[in-house]
Design a protein around this motif. Structure first.
Motif, PDB file in Angstrom:
ATOM      1  N   PHE A 340       0.823  -1.214   0.000  1.00  0.00           N
ATOM      2  CA  PHE A 340       0.000   0.000   0.000  1.00  0.00           C
ATOM      3  C   PHE A 340       0.855   1.261   0.000  1.00  0.00           C
ATOM      4  O   PHE A 340       0.470   2.260  -0.628  1.00  0.00           O
ATOM      5  CB  PHE A 340      -0.924   0.014   1.228  1.00  0.00           C
ATOM      6  CG  PHE A 340      -2.263  -0.611   0.991  1.00  0.00           C
ATOM      7  CD1 PHE A 340      -3.298   0.123   0.420  1.00  0.00           C
ATOM      8  CD2 PHE A 340      -2.499  -1.925   1.336  1.00  0.00           C
ATOM      9  CE1 PHE A 340      -4.545  -0.459   0.194  1.00  0.00           C
ATOM     10  CE2 PHE A 340      -3.737  -2.511   1.125  1.00  0.00           C
ATOM     11  CZ  PHE A 340      -4.768  -1.781   0.547  1.00  0.00           C
ATOM     12  N   PRO A 344       1.124   1.530  -4.442  1.00  0.00           N
ATOM     13  CA  PRO A 344      -0.330   1.675  -4.271  1.00  0.00           C
ATOM     14  C   PRO A 344      -1.120   1.385  -5.535  1.00  0.00           C
ATOM     15  O   PRO A 344      -2.311   1.055  -5.447  1.00  0.00           O
ATOM     16  CB  PRO A 344      -0.476   3.137  -3.832  1.00  0.00           C
ATOM     17  CG  PRO A 344       0.760   3.821  -4.337  1.00  0.00           C
ATOM     18  CD  PRO A 344       1.839   2.795  -4.244  1.00  0.00           C
ATOM     19  N   ARG A 348      -6.276  -1.704  -4.071  1.00  0.00           N
ATOM     20  CA  ARG A 348      -7.592  -1.124  -4.328  1.00  0.00           C
ATOM     21  C   ARG A 348      -8.223  -0.770  -2.978  1.00  0.00           C
ATOM     22  O   ARG A 348      -8.131  -1.543  -2.023  1.00  0.00           O
ATOM     23  CB  ARG A 348      -8.453  -2.148  -5.069  1.00  0.00           C
ATOM     24  CG  ARG A 348      -9.795  -1.621  -5.574  1.00  0.00           C
ATOM     25  CD  ARG A 348     -10.362  -2.573  -6.625  1.00  0.00           C
ATOM     26  NE  ARG A 348     -10.373  -3.965  -6.158  1.00  0.00           N
ATOM     27  CZ  ARG A 348     -10.477  -5.007  -6.973  1.00  0.00           C
ATOM     28  NH1 ARG A 348     -10.543  -4.827  -8.285  1.00  0.00           N
ATOM     29  NH2 ARG A 348     -10.497  -6.237  -6.487  1.00  0.00           N
ATOM     30  N   GLY A 349      -8.850   0.399  -2.927  1.00  0.00           N
ATOM     31  CA  GLY A 349      -9.530   0.802  -1.706  1.00  0.00           C
ATOM     32  C   GLY A 349      -8.659   1.665  -0.814  1.00  0.00           C
ATOM     33  O   GLY A 349      -7.523   2.017  -1.143  1.00  0.00           O
ATOM     34  N   ASP A 350      -9.218   1.994   0.361  1.00  0.00           N
ATOM     35  CA  ASP A 350      -8.563   2.891   1.303  1.00  0.00           C
ATOM     36  C   ASP A 350      -7.618   2.106   2.211  1.00  0.00           C
ATOM     37  O   ASP A 350      -8.015   1.101   2.818  1.00  0.00           O
ATOM     38  CB  ASP A 350      -9.630   3.603   2.149  1.00  0.00           C
ATOM     39  CG  ASP A 350      -9.023   4.536   3.167  1.00  0.00           C
ATOM     40  OD1 ASP A 350      -8.452   5.567   2.766  1.00  0.00           O
ATOM     41  OD2 ASP A 350      -9.101   4.214   4.370  1.00  0.00           O
ATOM     42  N   ARG A 351      -6.387   2.595   2.324  1.00  0.00           N
ATOM     43  CA  ARG A 351      -5.382   1.890   3.124  1.00  0.00           C
ATOM     44  C   ARG A 351      -5.776   1.812   4.598  1.00  0.00           C
ATOM     45  O   ARG A 351      -5.668   0.756   5.233  1.00  0.00           O
ATOM     46  CB  ARG A 351      -4.032   2.594   2.972  1.00  0.00           C
ATOM     47  CG  ARG A 351      -2.972   2.100   3.951  1.00  0.00           C
ATOM     48  CD  ARG A 351      -1.726   2.966   3.889  1.00  0.00           C
ATOM     49  NE  ARG A 351      -0.883   2.753   5.056  1.00  0.00           N
ATOM     50  CZ  ARG A 351       0.180   3.517   5.359  1.00  0.00           C
ATOM     51  NH1 ARG A 351       0.503   4.521   4.565  1.00  0.00           N
ATOM     52  NH2 ARG A 351       0.888   3.267   6.441  1.00  0.00           N
ATOM     53  N   ALA A 352      -6.238   2.950   5.170  1.00  0.00           N
ATOM     54  CA  ALA A 352      -6.586   2.957   6.596  1.00  0.00           C
ATOM     55  C   ALA A 352      -7.718   1.981   6.883  1.00  0.00           C
ATOM     56  O   ALA A 352      -7.691   1.258   7.897  1.00  0.00           O
ATOM     57  CB  ALA A 352      -6.970   4.372   7.028  1.00  0.00           C
ATOM     58  N   ASP A 353      -8.703   1.927   5.997  1.00  0.00           N
ATOM     59  CA  ASP A 353      -9.817   0.994   6.185  1.00  0.00           C
ATOM     60  C   ASP A 353      -9.317  -0.449   6.114  1.00  0.00           C
ATOM     61  O   ASP A 353      -9.708  -1.297   6.919  1.00  0.00           O
ATOM     62  CB  ASP A 353     -10.886   1.236   5.122  1.00  0.00           C
ATOM     63  CG  ASP A 353     -12.039   0.247   5.241  1.00  0.00           C
ATOM     64  OD1 ASP A 353     -12.734   0.270   6.261  1.00  0.00           O
ATOM     65  OD2 ASP A 353     -12.216  -0.560   4.298  1.00  0.00           O
ATOM     66  N   ALA A 375      -8.746  -6.258  -1.763  1.00  0.00           N
ATOM     67  CA  ALA A 375      -7.850  -5.096  -1.763  1.00  0.00           C
ATOM     68  C   ALA A 375      -6.664  -5.245  -2.703  1.00  0.00           C
ATOM     69  O   ALA A 375      -6.055  -4.240  -3.099  1.00  0.00           O
ATOM     70  CB  ALA A 375      -7.337  -4.857  -0.345  1.00  0.00           C
TER      71      ALA A 375
END
Length: 610
Positions: A340, A344, A348-353, A375
């Motif tokens: 990530f 990156p 796919r998607g938000d790293r924190a989530d 992800a």
């Protein structure tokens, strides 16, 4: 008691040298200004010990870069004692070149060794004799750093027995000497030891004797007499790790062959090596680039808290059930953190989530796999430790020739990947492996699988060695046998036979079989009279035969479960073995913590006597 307290350290290789360095660092605070006599016992000169001694082939290398080897602590080491900085191997070599440090006497008299020190690059793989010279320098520095009232005496010889009660002084008996060393405490810091062959190897050796064949059981390759290995004949080799790499070098370059421009030029004295193993592939190449950017925060899911939780569990631990899921999650954390942050575009998607959901997922459940699949779109970017462990699982080749090409393609792909920063998640997993290894030392003997897996991923050969392996394969000097190698015998023809699950067809026959691995460090089969006597005297062996020690102090444990107050042990034959002897700078090496804790425990005991 009366007189000066005495400590005997059996073994003056890396473990004994590291212990002396920690004794010197801790003595002013823990022991004060009391007098102390230390006797060091080893048949080999102090520092290098058996494995890193000067008297061995200059063709043999370390499998670590010079910049990745240090014998000195730094502020990343979690220990009670003080940090005493010192140069890593590459810095020491530069100091020798510039005249800031004097090489040991053995190096001054050896032009080849001096040249090896003088030309050593930071990212180079030093010869073992160069590492031995560094270790001798570290030993001499440690002795010089001891307080004025501490005297050190080296005895060249082998310790064969330790006797004495828990309440009284110990007697350390040396081979060929009628009078023992009297001591208040003793530390066994011996390294890898010879062992009696197991039943299978006994049977194979008996078959060899009946038919005039050659069977070489597990041994230290540098010490094995390879003169009887015939030139030009097929030789079966079981084992594809670092011992095989040494064997490959000694039976090719060691017999006059040369590598030039990616090709191998044979001397005509080489055998033809047919090599296989459980995995059927060599250890992964050392990674050929350095770290750039943000590091994964380690430990995250397998740290001291998790270790304490496992130590408090009811009943014995099962590694695969109780420990492995947390290791898998920790290594996955390192892998995906790097993916990530550094790559990156492949996520796919938000790293924190992702990180929040990853942290909350059950390490042994199916949720992690589904989360990762969503992800990380490309399956090739996902971490699959089982596939890494058994890369030839389910792979079948129609012929032995097809297997040779397939193996060359596999090794080439591994070399390419391990030297390409586009796959820097591999380096993150390597850092995760080091972190995990540091925690596992406190859990005791968890079996041999983990140490083999760690070595396969993290302690493989230098990339140039695998390039040499490819050249030897193209020259027909090395032939690959595949995974799940089987070894059998043909009584009628008087030959060894070898095959594998990777390729069908007749098995390969040969008059020579070499077991390319170190002997197992089990007390029941050790050839060390010292450990045999220790075991007979009541020392506890673990389920896999290791010498049981207190993981926090190194005290030898008896079969009554109690620590012996005057006996300590460090090394690969103990339940607190740490795997790698040497530490990369600024990685908080567990060997330093182990040496520090044992040094402080021994000094505390001796101080109370004084």
């Amino acid at each position: 008691m009366s007189g000066t307290p005495t400590l005997v350290v059996i073994g003056a290789g890396p473990s004994g040298t590291g212990l002396l360095e920690r004794i010197a660092a801790n003595a002013p605070d823990v022991y004060g200004d009391h007098p102390l006599t230390i006797h060091v016992v080893d048949p080999h000169p102090p520092g290098g010990g058996r494995v890193w001694r000067h008297d061995q082939s200059p063709l043999l290398w370390m499998n670590s870069r010079a910049e990745d080897v240090t014998m000195f602590t730094d502020d990343t080491v979690r220990m009670a004692g003080p940090v005493r900085p010192g140069p890593a191997l590459h810095t020491w070599a530069a100091d020798v070149r510039s005249g800031r440090a004097a090489p040991p006497d053995a190096a001054r008299a050896d032009a080849g060794l001096l040249d090896g020190i003088g030309t050593l690059a930071d990212d180079g793989f030093p010869g073992r004799r160069v590492q031995g010279a560094y270790l001798r320098w570290v030993y001499e520095r440690a002795v010089a750093a001891l307080p004025e009232r501490v005297a050190v005496h080296w005895h060249r010889g082998s310790a064969v027995r330790v006797s004495g009660s828990r309440e009284g002084r110990q007697r350390v008996w040396l081979e060929g000497r009628g009078t023992p060393l009297l001591t208040d405490a003793v530390v066994l810091a011996v390294g890898h030891l010879d062992a009696e062959p197991d039943p299978e190897h006994e049977e194979l050796s008996g078959f060899a004797r009946r038919h005039g064949l050659l069977h070489l059981p597990p041994d230290f390759t540098a010490d094995t007499d390879l003169g009887a290995v015939p030139a030009g004949e097929p030789v079966l080799v079981r084992g594809f790790g670092l011992a095989f790499v040494d064997l490959m070098v000694l039976l090719t370059e060691g017999r006059g062959g040369r590598h030039a421009d990616g090709a191998y030029l044979p001397s005509g004295k080489e055998p033809v090596l047919y090599v296989g193993s459980r995995r059927g592939v060599p250890y992964h190449s050392k990674i050929g680039y350095g770290w750039q950017g943000e590091k994964p925060p380690l430990p995250r899911f397998f740290g001291p808290d998790r270790t304490e939780e496992l130590l408090k569990a009811d009943g014995p631990l099962d590694f695969r059930r109780d420990v492995w899921p947390h290791i898998d999650k920790e290594l996955g954390h390192a892998h995906y953190h790097r993916l990530f942050t550094a790559h990156p575009e492949r996520t796919r998607g938000d790293r924190a989530d992702f990180e929040d959901r990853y942290a909350a997922a059950d390490p042994a459940g199916d949720e992690l796999a589904a989360l990762v699949a969503a992800a990380v779109p490309d399956p090739a970017d996902r971490l699959d430790l089982d596939a890494l462990d058994r890369p030839l699982s389910g792979v079948r080749h129609p012929s032995h020739d097809a297997l040779q090409k397939g193996m060359r393609d596999y090794i080439t792909a591994d070399l390419t990947r391990r030297h390409d920063p586009a796959y820097s998640q591999d380096l993150a997993v390597f850092l995760g492996l080091l972190s995990v290894h540091g925690q596992l030392a406190r859990l005791g003997d968890l079996g041999s699988w983990w140490h083999g897996f760690f070595g396969f991923l993290a302690s493989g050969p230098p990339g140039p060695r695998l390039h040499q392996l490819l050249a030897l394969s193209r020259a027909g000097i090395v032939r690959f046998l595949g995974a799940d190698m089987t070894v059998g015998t043909d009584e009628r023809r008087g030959l060894f036979l070898a095959g594998s699950a990777t390729v069908p067809g007749p098995r390969t026959a040969a008059r020579t079989l070499i077991e390319a691995r170190l002997p197992d460090p089990a007390l029941e089969r050790t050839r060390s009279p010292l450990l045999q006597e220790l075991y007979a005297d009541g020392a506890l062996a673990t389920a896999t035969g290791l010498l049981a020690v207190d993981p926090d102090t190194g005290h030898v444990l008896g079969r009554d479960g109690l620590p012996h107050p005057r006996r300590f042990a460090l090394g690969p034959y103990t339940s607190a073995r740490t795997g790698a002897v040497f530490t990369r700078p600024r990685t908080g090496g567990p060997a330093f913590r182990r040496n520090d804790a044992t040094a402080r425990a021994a000094l505390t005991f001796l101080r109370d006597l004084a």
